[in-house]
Design a protein around this motif. Structure first.
Motif, PDB file in Angstrom:
ATOM      1  N   PRO A  43      38.336  49.480  48.473  1.00 14.87           N
ATOM      2  CA  PRO A  43      38.659  50.497  47.654  1.00 14.87           C
ATOM      3  C   PRO A  43      40.320  50.339  47.292  1.00 14.87           C
ATOM      4  CG  PRO A  43      38.845  51.533  49.452  1.00 14.87           C
ATOM      5  CD  PRO A  43      38.194  50.237  49.617  1.00 14.87           C
ATOM      6  N   ILE A  44      40.431  50.438  45.668  1.00 16.21           N
ATOM      7  CA  ILE A  44      41.978  50.421  45.110  1.00 16.21           C
ATOM      8  C   ILE A  44      42.229  51.840  44.168  1.00 16.21           C
ATOM      9  CG2 ILE A  44      43.627  49.429  43.608  1.00 16.21           C
ATOM     10  CD1 ILE A  44      43.096  47.770  46.227  1.00 16.21           C
TER      11      ILE A  44
ATOM     12  N   GLN B  33      37.578  48.915  42.628  1.00 10.91           N
ATOM     13  CA  GLN B  33      37.264  47.901  43.795  1.00 10.91           C
ATOM     14  C   GLN B  33      37.957  46.493  43.525  1.00 10.91           C
ATOM     15  OE1 GLN B  33      34.354  49.349  42.390  1.00 10.91           O
ATOM     16  NE2 GLN B  33      34.769  51.054  43.608  1.00 10.91           N
ATOM     17  N   LYS B  34      38.207  45.929  44.520  1.00 14.89           N
ATOM     18  CA  LYS B  34      39.028  44.344  44.578  1.00 14.89           C
ATOM     19  C   LYS B  34      38.470  43.889  45.742  1.00 14.89           C
ATOM     20  CE  LYS B  34      43.218  42.526  45.559  1.00 14.89           C
ATOM     21  NZ  LYS B  34      44.768  42.760  45.736  1.00 14.89           N
TER      22      LYS B  34
ATOM     23  N   THR C  65      45.745  25.708  46.361  1.00 17.25           N
ATOM     24  CA  THR C  65      44.929  26.784  46.601  1.00 17.25           C
ATOM     25  C   THR C  65      45.653  28.210  45.915  1.00 17.25           C
ATOM     26  OG1 THR C  65      44.273  25.903  48.894  1.00 17.25           O
ATOM     27  CG2 THR C  65      44.029  28.255  48.541  1.00 17.25           C
ATOM     28  N   ILE C  66      44.653  28.977  45.450  1.00 14.82           N
ATOM     29  CA  ILE C  66      44.846  30.204  44.868  1.00 14.82           C
ATOM     30  C   ILE C  66      43.799  31.368  45.215  1.00 14.82           C
ATOM     31  CG2 ILE C  66      43.883  29.846  42.668  1.00 14.82           C
ATOM     32  CD1 ILE C  66      46.522  30.987  41.358  1.00 14.82           C
ATOM     33  N   ASP C  67      44.405  32.537  45.247  1.00 11.53           N
ATOM     34  CA  ASP C  67      43.602  33.639  45.226  1.00 11.53           C
ATOM     35  C   ASP C  67      43.013  34.185  43.847  1.00 11.53           C
ATOM     36  OD1 ASP C  67      43.711  33.633  48.211  1.00 11.53           O
ATOM     37  OD2 ASP C  67      45.234  35.439  48.297  1.00 11.53           O
ATOM     38  N   VAL C  68      41.764  34.531  43.886  1.00 12.02           N
ATOM     39  CA  VAL C  68      41.064  35.156  42.805  1.00 12.02           C
ATOM     40  C   VAL C  68      40.648  36.480  43.257  1.00 12.02           C
ATOM     41  CG1 VAL C  68      39.267  35.054  41.125  1.00 12.02           C
ATOM     42  CG2 VAL C  68      40.229  32.842  42.043  1.00 12.02           C
ATOM     43  N   ASN C  69      41.389  37.313  42.433  1.00 12.20           N
ATOM     44  CA  ASN C  69      40.921  38.928  42.553  1.00 12.20           C
ATOM     45  C   ASN C  69      39.861  39.472  41.653  1.00 12.20           C
ATOM     46  OD1 ASN C  69      42.985  39.208  44.494  1.00 12.20           O
ATOM     47  ND2 ASN C  69      44.586  39.518  43.026  1.00 12.20           N
ATOM     48  N   LEU C  70      38.726  39.643  42.307  1.00 11.85           N
ATOM     49  CA  LEU C  70      37.427  40.208  41.458  1.00 11.85           C
ATOM     50  C   LEU C  70      37.819  41.818  41.336  1.00 11.85           C
ATOM     51  CD1 LEU C  70      34.494  38.144  42.964  1.00 11.85           C
ATOM     52  CD2 LEU C  70      36.322  37.562  40.874  1.00 11.85           C
TER      53      LEU C  70
ATOM     54  N   SER D  72      33.372  42.574  41.275  1.00  7.51           N
ATOM     55  CA  SER D  72      33.283  42.459  42.666  1.00  7.51           C
ATOM     56  C   SER D  72      32.281  43.027  43.299  1.00  7.51           C
ATOM     57  CB  SER D  72      34.510  43.069  43.277  1.00  7.51           C
ATOM     58  OG  SER D  72      34.319  44.791  43.022  1.00  7.51           O
ATOM     59  N   LYS D  73      31.456  43.871  42.823  1.00 10.55           N
ATOM     60  CA  LYS D  73      30.202  44.362  43.373  1.00 10.55           C
ATOM     61  C   LYS D  73      29.053  43.563  42.979  1.00 10.55           C
ATOM     62  CE  LYS D  73      31.072  49.359  43.190  1.00 10.55           C
ATOM     63  NZ  LYS D  73      30.675  50.786  42.603  1.00 10.55           N
ATOM     64  N   GLU D  74      29.029  42.937  41.762  1.00  7.94           N
ATOM     65  CA  GLU D  74      27.821  42.284  41.432  1.00  7.94           C
ATOM     66  C   GLU D  74      27.978  40.572  41.933  1.00  7.94           C
ATOM     67  OE1 GLU D  74      27.706  42.867  37.450  1.00  7.94           O
ATOM     68  OE2 GLU D  74      26.942  45.084  37.571  1.00  7.94           O
ATOM     69  N   ARG D  75      29.046  40.063  41.344  1.00  6.26           N
ATOM     70  CA  ARG D  75      29.149  38.497  41.412  1.00  6.26           C
ATOM     71  C   ARG D  75      29.912  38.313  42.993  1.00  6.26           C
ATOM     72  NH1 ARG D  75      28.004  35.921  37.093  1.00  6.26           N
ATOM     73  NH2 ARG D  75      27.372  34.542  38.794  1.00  6.26           N
ATOM     74  N   GLY D  76      30.836  39.358  43.270  1.00  2.00           N
ATOM     75  CA  GLY D  76      31.456  39.065  44.586  1.00  2.00           C
ATOM     76  C   GLY D  76      30.393  39.133  46.009  1.00  2.00           C
ATOM     77  N   LEU D  77      29.687  39.844  45.799  1.00  2.00           N
ATOM     78  CA  LEU D  77      28.512  40.015  47.037  1.00  2.00           C
ATOM     79  C   LEU D  77      27.672  38.802  46.960  1.00  2.00           C
ATOM     80  CD1 LEU D  77      27.333  41.652  49.105  1.00  2.00           C
ATOM     81  CD2 LEU D  77      25.951  42.738  47.506  1.00  2.00           C
ATOM     82  N   GLU D  78      27.371  38.325  45.717  1.00  2.00           N
ATOM     83  CA  GLU D  78      26.567  37.001  45.498  1.00  2.00           C
ATOM     84  C   GLU D  78      27.493  35.756  46.118  1.00  2.00           C
ATOM     85  OE1 GLU D  78      24.261  34.275  41.955  1.00  2.00           O
ATOM     86  OE2 GLU D  78      25.674  36.009  41.536  1.00  2.00           O
TER      87      GLU D  78
END
Length: 267
Positions: free
Chosen positions: A179-180, A189-190, A202-207, A212-218
């Motif tokens: 949570p943010i 959410q992040k 390499t790089i970080d992608v912030n959803l 984050s809820k829908e595709r991040g969990l997938e």
């Protein structure tokens, strides 16, 4: 959500259509890029995809009570703008506007956005009136990922913040959803996804939010398998947090294991 803008009453009929607009009204010559809009324009037409909508809410001022509804739209150049409706117009459009669908919009008022409530990267917003036109239309996905020029991650580190790019890479890690708390008191959410590509960068992608809820969990569930997981992103926004990152919000597109030619060398 509150605004100092209140709609004026009128007996003109509200205009909404689920029919496709005529060819004359949707040619590229007649469509204005969102980034070209300004408060002094009287004639303009934009076309884009709805990336986010908010539930209709009631508001109360010292002079009246009413309803407000808003949604965000992005055009083919990746520029976003918020569209806000009040009272009868809000009640008309709140159930009809669909996330992911494309619309042609014209005859609205262009005003300075209230940054207390509007966090989009656009200082303007559109207010629809009973004279405004909002038409559902067909359109290819924005952007068309199959033909988009994906850039190497190594080039991202030279770009300025808020630049929109298309990127593709192999998923190395998917973090937990956290949570943010925003400065305005709201919460989102992040989730951090780490990718790399053939440039060996390499790089970080912030959803963020619903992504984050829908595709991040997938993504997290798929990463448990032994196969290579490829992620393609359109309209990824360059940001900075302890180094360059990508911020993925509703205006972006996200494809997992896409059937694109540029994905094949990553397998």
């Amino acid at each position: 959500m509150m605004s100092e803008d209140t709609p004026s009453s009128s007996k003109r009929s509200l205009q909404f259509s689920t029919e496709l607009p005529s060819p004359q009204s949707t040619t590229s010559e007649n469509i204005s890029p969102i980034k070209s809009l300004n408060p002094y324009q009287n004639k303009w037409t934009i076309k884009g995809r709805v990336t986010h909508k908010r539930s209709i809410k009631s508001y109360s001022t010292t002079t009246k009570n009413g309803h407000v509804f808003s949604f965000d739209i992005v055009d083919t150049e990746g520029c976003e703008i918020r569209v806000t409706c009040f009272d009868e117009i809000a009640q008309l459009h709140s159930d009809r506007v669909e996330v992911g669908s494309h619309y042609v919009i014209s005859k609205g008022s262009i005003k300075e956005a209230n940054t207390r409530y509007n966090k989009l990267n656009n200082h303007l917003e559109i207010i629809l009136s009973d004279a405004s036109i909002l038409k559902h239309c067909s359109h290819e996905e924005v952007p068309n990922q199959q033909h988009s020029p994906f850039i190497p991650i190594s080039e991202v580190f030279q770009l300025t913040n808020n630049t929109l790019v298309d990127i593709i890479g192999v998923v190395l890690h998917v973090g937990d959803i956290i949570p943010i708390h925003r400065k305005d008191g709201t919460q989102t959410q992040k989730q951090v996804v780490r990718i790399n590509d053939l440039s060996r960068s390499t790089i970080d992608v912030n959803l963020w939010g619903l992504i984050s809820k829908e595709r991040g969990l997938e993504l997290k569930n798929m990463l448990t398998s032994d196969s290579v997981l490829i992620l393609a992103l359109g309209n990824a926004r360059v940001g900075y947090f302890n180094g360059k990152v990508f911020n993925i919000i509703a205006a972006a597109t996200l494809h997992i294991n896409p059937p694109f030619p540029k994905a094949e060398p990553l397998n």
